[in-house]
Design a protein around this motif. Structure first.
Motif, PDB file in Angstrom:
ATOM      1  N   THR A   4       0.867  -1.201   0.114  1.00  0.00           N
ATOM      2  CA  THR A   4       0.015   0.000  -0.068  1.00  0.00           C
ATOM      3  C   THR A   4       0.819   1.265  -0.169  1.00  0.00           C
ATOM      4  OG1 THR A   4      -0.109  -0.200   2.308  1.00  0.00           O
ATOM      5  CG2 THR A   4      -2.041  -0.952   1.128  1.00  0.00           C
ATOM      6  N   ILE A   9      12.717  18.722  -0.418  1.00  0.00           N
ATOM      7  CA  ILE A   9      13.109  19.138  -1.479  1.00  0.00           C
ATOM      8  C   ILE A   9      14.592  19.404  -1.655  1.00  0.00           C
ATOM      9  CG2 ILE A   9      13.217  21.261  -3.123  1.00  0.00           C
ATOM     10  CD1 ILE A   9      10.621  20.158  -3.536  1.00  0.00           C
ATOM     11  N   VAL A  58       7.944  15.576  -3.052  1.00  0.00           N
ATOM     12  CA  VAL A  58       7.328  16.102  -1.745  1.00  0.00           C
ATOM     13  C   VAL A  58       5.963  16.451  -2.249  1.00  0.00           C
ATOM     14  CG1 VAL A  58       7.246  18.027   0.151  1.00  0.00           C
ATOM     15  CG2 VAL A  58       9.546  16.863  -0.764  1.00  0.00           C
ATOM     16  N   LYS A  59       4.822  16.039  -1.011  1.00  0.00           N
ATOM     17  CA  LYS A  59       3.679  16.752  -0.962  1.00  0.00           C
ATOM     18  C   LYS A  59       3.388  17.078   0.376  1.00  0.00           C
ATOM     19  CE  LYS A  59       1.378  15.304  -5.039  1.00  0.00           C
ATOM     20  NZ  LYS A  59       1.478  14.044  -5.670  1.00  0.00           N
ATOM     21  N   LYS A  60       2.644  18.254   0.528  1.00  0.00           N
ATOM     22  CA  LYS A  60       2.322  18.813   1.299  1.00  0.00           C
ATOM     23  C   LYS A  60       0.855  19.336   1.380  1.00  0.00           C
ATOM     24  CE  LYS A  60       3.831  23.293   2.795  1.00  0.00           C
ATOM     25  NZ  LYS A  60       3.060  24.086   3.337  1.00  0.00           N
ATOM     26  N   SER A  61       0.052  19.047   2.514  1.00  0.00           N
ATOM     27  CA  SER A  61      -1.133  19.483   2.464  1.00  0.00           C
ATOM     28  C   SER A  61      -1.998  20.138   3.543  1.00  0.00           C
ATOM     29  CB  SER A  61      -2.013  18.337   1.973  1.00  0.00           C
ATOM     30  OG  SER A  61      -3.212  18.682   1.661  1.00  0.00           O
ATOM     31  N   GLU A  62      -2.635  21.182   3.257  1.00  0.00           N
ATOM     32  CA  GLU A  62      -3.043  21.776   4.596  1.00  0.00           C
ATOM     33  C   GLU A  62      -4.329  22.349   4.157  1.00  0.00           C
ATOM     34  OE1 GLU A  62       0.374  23.954   5.016  1.00  0.00           O
ATOM     35  OE2 GLU A  62      -0.357  25.782   4.093  1.00  0.00           O
ATOM     36  N   ALA A  65       2.342  10.185  -4.154  1.00  0.00           N
ATOM     37  CA  ALA A  65       0.920  10.164  -4.673  1.00  0.00           C
ATOM     38  C   ALA A  65       0.141  11.246  -3.830  1.00  0.00           C
ATOM     39  CB  ALA A  65       0.519   8.982  -5.435  1.00  0.00           C
ATOM     40  N   SER A  66      -0.573  10.664  -2.992  1.00  0.00           N
ATOM     41  CA  SER A  66      -1.712  11.281  -2.212  1.00  0.00           C
ATOM     42  C   SER A  66      -0.977  12.350  -1.445  1.00  0.00           C
ATOM     43  CB  SER A  66      -2.149  10.320  -1.387  1.00  0.00           C
ATOM     44  OG  SER A  66      -3.011  10.989  -0.414  1.00  0.00           O
ATOM     45  N   ALA A  92      -2.617   8.498   4.720  1.00  0.00           N
ATOM     46  CA  ALA A  92      -3.738   7.529   5.341  1.00  0.00           C
ATOM     47  C   ALA A  92      -3.507   7.351   6.843  1.00  0.00           C
ATOM     48  CB  ALA A  92      -3.609   6.288   4.570  1.00  0.00           C
ATOM     49  N   ALA A 109      -3.975  17.330 -11.146  1.00  0.00           N
ATOM     50  CA  ALA A 109      -3.852  16.284 -10.098  1.00  0.00           C
ATOM     51  C   ALA A 109      -2.642  16.782  -9.251  1.00  0.00           C
ATOM     52  CB  ALA A 109      -3.463  15.008 -10.824  1.00  0.00           C
ATOM     53  N   ASP A 110      -1.946  17.749  -9.566  1.00  0.00           N
ATOM     54  CA  ASP A 110      -0.757  18.329  -8.741  1.00  0.00           C
ATOM     55  C   ASP A 110      -0.596  19.598  -9.112  1.00  0.00           C
ATOM     56  OD1 ASP A 110       0.852  17.944 -11.007  1.00  0.00           O
ATOM     57  OD2 ASP A 110       1.600  16.130 -10.083  1.00  0.00           O
ATOM     58  N   THR A 152      -9.949  21.841  -3.050  1.00  0.00           N
ATOM     59  CA  THR A 152      -9.117  22.066  -1.981  1.00  0.00           C
ATOM     60  C   THR A 152      -7.877  21.149  -2.019  1.00  0.00           C
ATOM     61  OG1 THR A 152     -11.247  22.509  -1.059  1.00  0.00           O
ATOM     62  CG2 THR A 152      -9.153  22.112   0.565  1.00  0.00           C
ATOM     63  N   ARG A 153      -7.800  20.009  -2.152  1.00  0.00           N
ATOM     64  CA  ARG A 153      -6.681  19.501  -2.051  1.00  0.00           C
ATOM     65  C   ARG A 153      -5.616  19.538  -2.953  1.00  0.00           C
ATOM     66  NH1 ARG A 153      -6.239  18.554   3.004  1.00  0.00           N
ATOM     67  NH2 ARG A 153      -8.301  17.543   3.771  1.00  0.00           N
ATOM     68  N   HIS A 182      -4.578  23.617  -2.223  1.00  0.00           N
ATOM     69  CA  HIS A 182      -3.938  23.949  -1.016  1.00  0.00           C
ATOM     70  C   HIS A 182      -2.925  22.811  -0.647  1.00  0.00           C
ATOM     71  CE1 HIS A 182      -7.163  26.960   0.741  1.00  0.00           C
ATOM     72  NE2 HIS A 182      -6.074  27.291  -0.115  1.00  0.00           N
ATOM     73  N   SER A 183      -2.685  21.811  -1.874  1.00  0.00           N
ATOM     74  CA  SER A 183      -1.206  21.078  -1.424  1.00  0.00           C
ATOM     75  C   SER A 183      -0.371  21.551  -2.391  1.00  0.00           C
ATOM     76  CB  SER A 183      -1.842  19.666  -2.149  1.00  0.00           C
ATOM     77  OG  SER A 183      -2.950  19.043  -1.313  1.00  0.00           O
ATOM     78  N   TYR A 184       0.859  21.270  -1.683  1.00  0.00           N
ATOM     79  CA  TYR A 184       2.332  21.676  -2.239  1.00  0.00           C
ATOM     80  C   TYR A 184       2.871  20.649  -2.981  1.00  0.00           C
ATOM     81  CZ  TYR A 184       1.467  26.111   0.522  1.00  0.00           C
ATOM     82  OH  TYR A 184       0.970  27.132   0.886  1.00  0.00           O
ATOM     83  N   SER A 185       3.468  20.796  -4.283  1.00  0.00           N
ATOM     84  CA  SER A 185       4.340  19.722  -4.749  1.00  0.00           C
ATOM     85  C   SER A 185       5.097  20.411  -5.690  1.00  0.00           C
ATOM     86  CB  SER A 185       3.329  18.733  -5.524  1.00  0.00           C
ATOM     87  OG  SER A 185       2.563  19.323  -6.534  1.00  0.00           O
ATOM     88  N   PRO A 186       6.458  19.531  -6.212  1.00  0.00           N
ATOM     89  CA  PRO A 186       7.580  20.312  -6.775  1.00  0.00           C
ATOM     90  C   PRO A 186       7.113  20.768  -8.082  1.00  0.00           C
ATOM     91  CG  PRO A 186       8.124  18.077  -5.707  1.00  0.00           C
ATOM     92  CD  PRO A 186       6.590  18.195  -5.773  1.00  0.00           C
ATOM     93  N   TYR A 246      -7.206  10.741  -8.583  1.00  0.00           N
ATOM     94  CA  TYR A 246      -6.254   9.862  -9.138  1.00  0.00           C
ATOM     95  C   TYR A 246      -5.112   9.463  -8.372  1.00  0.00           C
ATOM     96  CZ  TYR A 246      -1.934   9.177 -11.933  1.00  0.00           C
ATOM     97  OH  TYR A 246      -0.579   8.462 -12.248  1.00  0.00           O
ATOM     98  N   GLN A 247      -4.775  10.532  -7.392  1.00  0.00           N
ATOM     99  CA  GLN A 247      -3.646  10.336  -6.531  1.00  0.00           C
ATOM    100  C   GLN A 247      -3.752   9.379  -5.424  1.00  0.00           C
ATOM    101  OE1 GLN A 247      -0.966  11.414  -7.547  1.00  0.00           O
ATOM    102  NE2 GLN A 247      -1.162  13.670  -8.327  1.00  0.00           N
ATOM    103  N   TYR A 248      -5.019   9.258  -4.972  1.00  0.00           N
ATOM    104  CA  TYR A 248      -5.554   8.462  -3.767  1.00  0.00           C
ATOM    105  C   TYR A 248      -5.641   6.710  -4.439  1.00  0.00           C
ATOM    106  CZ  TYR A 248      -7.390  12.583  -1.903  1.00  0.00           C
ATOM    107  OH  TYR A 248      -7.258  14.067  -1.392  1.00  0.00           O
ATOM    108  N   ARG A 269      -3.894   5.871  -7.156  1.00  0.00           N
ATOM    109  CA  ARG A 269      -2.656   5.589  -7.657  1.00  0.00           C
ATOM    110  C   ARG A 269      -1.983   4.754  -6.417  1.00  0.00           C
ATOM    111  NH1 ARG A 269      -0.253   4.597 -12.484  1.00  0.00           N
ATOM    112  NH2 ARG A 269       0.038   2.748 -11.267  1.00  0.00           N
ATOM    113  N   GLU A 270      -2.428   5.660  -5.207  1.00  0.00           N
ATOM    114  CA  GLU A 270      -1.667   4.891  -3.798  1.00  0.00           C
ATOM    115  C   GLU A 270      -2.405   3.502  -3.496  1.00  0.00           C
ATOM    116  OE1 GLU A 270       0.369   6.796  -0.191  1.00  0.00           O
ATOM    117  OE2 GLU A 270      -0.009   7.713  -2.129  1.00  0.00           O
ATOM    118  N   VAL A 306      -7.240   8.338   0.850  1.00  0.00           N
ATOM    119  CA  VAL A 306      -6.813   7.158   0.561  1.00  0.00           C
ATOM    120  C   VAL A 306      -7.563   6.104   1.386  1.00  0.00           C
ATOM    121  CG1 VAL A 306      -4.576   5.591   1.070  1.00  0.00           C
ATOM    122  CG2 VAL A 306      -4.207   7.928   0.075  1.00  0.00           C
TER     123      VAL A 306
END
Lengths: 197, 604
Positions: free
Chosen positions: A2, A32, A38-42, A64-65, A69, B131-132, B160-161, B164-168, B242-244, B246-247, B313
């Protein structure tokens, strides 16, 4: 399977105004710096209004997510004791819970309709399935002369558990805080790290 | 090195890289930071409008004039501007026109969940969904190119996700900082842009044909991609879902959609033919699922995954386990903790919030209060519990008028913020004056758009790009609408506010009370914080102060001997010195600002 075993999951939590989001920013940027995905969510909006604040940060080869979880949190970093309890059940068995020794009563407690869980209730709740560390981050920050750096003290404590070099942390922190507070924040980081050693 | 950007920051960057010249919007979580990040960029024009309808008209106008433009809002903002959305779809455009709309699955900061993809199908507007953050940035350019190629507005659906989500993000080339192109001449095209019935009938079939062309084009667009894995399970997904997925299903085959309306029908059919079982993982409505089924292809979606709320997830995994797609062993081991009852920590009105004075007074007067969207919606929560309806932006005044016309016994009051009043309160107040009800409207004028984080509006004297501008005064506006009884007061002054409201309640005809006091979180106000002190020897532990619901007031360890109840203490780090509790205290135990110096600290 998983999850990718190389993934490291951080959940940071506190009360609006405590610097939770800045701390999460720094953890993300360190990832980074280490050349990781990296993923960061708030969730924004209500954070300034004294509500419960939570931020997810994930490091890995491919993440991915944006959300961690339940049961997959490796490190729970809580800037407030009640907020630590609120999310403790999301930590994986044997995971680390770093709690700032600080209490902020919700309005329902101060107006008298609810009670804040005492130390005994906390003890019972955590049991022995998690590795919990109570960090006097506010006290340490006060000794440094600025209570607001307690979040950086907590990151110093967190860094003790991670292979990331101290320099990576310090570089990110220096780039992310106001210039005149860089020295203070570096001190706060060192103090938090020293506390765990 | 890649930059760690939020989805919203990435959209702003993408808009800049892709030469958007004009952007307009109204703040709303989770979309606000898009324009906030775009506004300071060089060579562009961006504005906050009074509401989303105006903002979308502005973006349409700029596109009609030949420049790339965008309008930005949250999902419910699209309701406000739906009229514009539909006409823009029928006229189409020649220059790139982008609508960025951020949904809020799970209702983190919204009155409802709604799936913007439905609107796209309704109005025949192509919809892209990232998706990102990298995709969010790149899809802005793709959307503008699509818009220009097919002469259609294009909608970028955020959530929202993603916002307010950060990715490269790998940044694109910096936009060349040429001055704006020489003023384009406006090209008149009456047949296309004047939607009288005769012209609209010409345009109507073009919309349908355009949509089919876009669907065909999407078959080869790299934003839709196939990731083949185990062919026993094929998953169609987009965005955060998709991200959920994929995981949860690391080995399955995926059709990852970047365009979620219209669907690339050939690609969907080819993918479906290659997999044994086809499922759709999508947040909110079964939009993809319905489209695929309309194609005559069997698939499963909402029979497995929830229709309501945000996916995660966990929800995807649990749903998959229930449907037999995964075994129980796939569930991660969780700790079983003996949790005590945990007091919730909902958002509250901040210490020093000027709205508190209004709600304390309304509670005392026991009136029915029709509310609106803003921080003051928190007046509905205990211990204030003085806001009784709240539906959408601008609803308060119209609802209060309707309650009034229904002939109820007690008076009712509408409360609405300054930004919300400019947004959609003005026509409703005009109606109160025009059709004459005794509605009492309180405009909570805290001089900013507070809930979304202090955005400028027509009453603040500054634009989004911080240009000084005309500062609209509320009193003359209210008077011009036909209201004669107008009061302006400081909501910190409880006695005066109560006297005014009593006067309004005893009068016939409409009245408006402007409760004016800056938001306590504005930097200019923070500088003036003066924490109050309580004289513990005077406190009789009645708890009246704590029932104003201020986070700065706590139960003290000290007990009042006569009743055995805890006294109150004031947190000096939180108290701003608004003096509302000091006015409430029946025994004057809480010192006013003016008394602090006279009273030595050690007596406190």
């Amino acid at each position: 399977m998983t999850r990718n075993d190389l993934t490291t999951n951080f959940l940071l939590t506190g009360v609006g105004g405590q610097g939770t989001l800045l701390a999460a920013d720094i953890v993300g940027l360190v990832g980074i710096q280490l050349n990781l995905d990296v993923k960061k969510s708030e969730v924004h909006g209500m954070a300034q209004r004294g509500g419960s604040v939570i931020s997810h940060v994930r490091w890995g080869q491919r993440v991915a997510s944006p959300l961690i979880a339940a049961g997959e949190v490796d490190y729970l970093v809580a800037f407030e004791r009640l907020e630590a309890l609120r999310y403790a059940s999301l930590v994986r068995p044997g995971g680390v819970v770093l709690v700032s020794d600080y209490r902020i009563a919700p309005v329902s407690v101060s107006s008298g309709s609810d009670t804040y869980p005492d130390a005994a209730a906390e003890e019972q709740a955590y049991g022995d399935s998690l590795r919990r560390f109570l960090v006097p981050a506010v006290e340490i920050a006060q000794q440094l002369g600025q209570v607001r750096v307690n979040n950086i003290v907590m990151l110093g404590a967190l860094s003790h558990f991670l292979p990331a070099p101290v320099e990576a942390w310090l570089e990110v922190i220096s780039g992310r805080v106001p210039e005149r507070t860089i020295a203070l924040n570096r001190e706060a980081f060192a103090a938090g790290r020293a506390h765990m050693q | 090195m890649k930059r760690l950007l939020s989805g919203n920051e990435a959209v702003a960057r993408g808009a800049w890289e892709a030469n958007i010249l004009v952007a307009a919007g109204y703040p709303g979580t989770p979309s606000t930071e898009i324009l906030e990040n775009f506004a300071p960029m060089p060579g562009i024009y961006a504005e906050w409008c009074p509401n989303e309808k105006v903002a979308m008209d502005v973006a349409v106008g700029a596109a009609y004039a030949g420049v790339r433009s965008m309008a930005v809002m949250k999902h419910v903002g699209l309701n406000v501007t739906s009229d514009t959305f539909f006409y823009a779809a029928i006229t189409g455009v020649e220059s790139g026109l982008l609508f960025v709309v951020a949904d809020d699955p799970g209702m983190h900061s919204s009155q409802g969940e709604q799936d913007t993809r439905r609107y796209c199908k309704f109005a025949r507007v192509p919809c892209l969904e990232p998706a990102d953050s990298q995709e969010a940035k790149d899809m802005v350019r793709a959307a503008l190119e699509l818009s220009e190629q097919f002469e259609t507005p294009v909608l970028l659906r955020m959530a929202t996700r993603i916002s307010h989500s950060y990715s490269p993000v790998e940044l694109g080339p910096e936009r060349t900082l040429e001055p704006r192109p020489a003023k384009p001449a406006y090209e008149v095209n009456t047949g296309r842009y004047v939607m009288v019935p005769a012209n609209a009938r010409q345009r109507r079939p073009i919309m349908e044909a355009r949509l089919r062309q876009v669907a065909d084009w999407a078959n080869d667009w790299p934003g839709n991609r196939v990731e083949m894995g185990d062919t026993r399970l094929g998953i169609v997904a987009a965005g955060a879902a998709y991200q959920y997925a994929r995981e949860v299903f690391p080995n399955a085959s995926f059709l990852k959609l970047g365009m979620v309306y219209p669907l690339p029908t050939r690609q969907v059919a080819e993918f479906a033919a290659q997999v044994e079982r086809l499922i759709v993982v999508e947040e909110l409505d079964p939009v993809l699922e319905e489209e695929i089924k309309l194609q005559g292809i069997a698939c499963e979606g909402k029979s497995i995954f929830p229709l309501v709320g945000e996916l995660s997830v966990e929800t995807v995994r649990e749903s998959a386990i229930r449907a037999g797609l995964l075994s129980e062993n796939e569930r991660p081991q969780q700790v079983a903790l003996e949790m005590p009852a945990l007091p919730p920590r909902p958002p509250v009105l901040c210490p020093g919030c000027p709205h508190r004075g209004v709600f304390v007074t309304l509670r005392k007067l026991k009136v029915v209060v029709n509310g609106d969207i803003g921080c003051y919606t928190l007046g509905s929560l205990p211990p204030l519990t003085s806001l009784h309806t709240c539906g959408c932006m601008g609803a308060s005044i119209g609802v209060a008028h309707g309650v009034n016309k229904a002939g109820i016994q007690q008076k009712n009051v509408a409360v609405i913020g300054d930004s919300t009043f400019f947004h959609s309160g003005i026509p409703a107040l005009l109606n109160v004056a025009y059709n004459g009800s005794s509605t009492i409207t309180i405009i909570l004028d805290n001089r900013t758009t507070a809930m979304t984080g202090h955005q400028q509006h027509p009453g603040t004297g500054h634009t989004l790009q911080m240009q000084p501008t005309n500062q609209v005064e509320l009193e003359p506006v209210v008077r011009a609408l036909g209201i004669e009884r107008i009061y302006t007061t400081d909501p910190y002054d409880l006695d005066r506010l109560e006297a005014i409201l009593r006067e309004c309640m005893e009068s016939d005809g409409p009245s408006v009370v402007i409760a004016r006091r800056e938001c306590a979180l504005l930097p200019s106000v923070r500088k003036q914080y003066t924490p109050l002190r309580i004289q513990a020897d005077k406190c009789i532990a009645c708890g009246a102060c704590r029932r104003v619901g201020c986070p700065a007031l706590h139960k003290s360890d000290e007990i009042y001997a006569k009743t055995g109840r805890p006294k109150t203490e004031i947190d000096p780090l939180l108290c701003t010195g608004c003096e509302i509790c000091a006015q409430i205290c029946p025994v004057d135990a809480i010192l006013f600002r003016s008394q602090l110096d006279a009273q030595p600290e050690d007596k406190a």
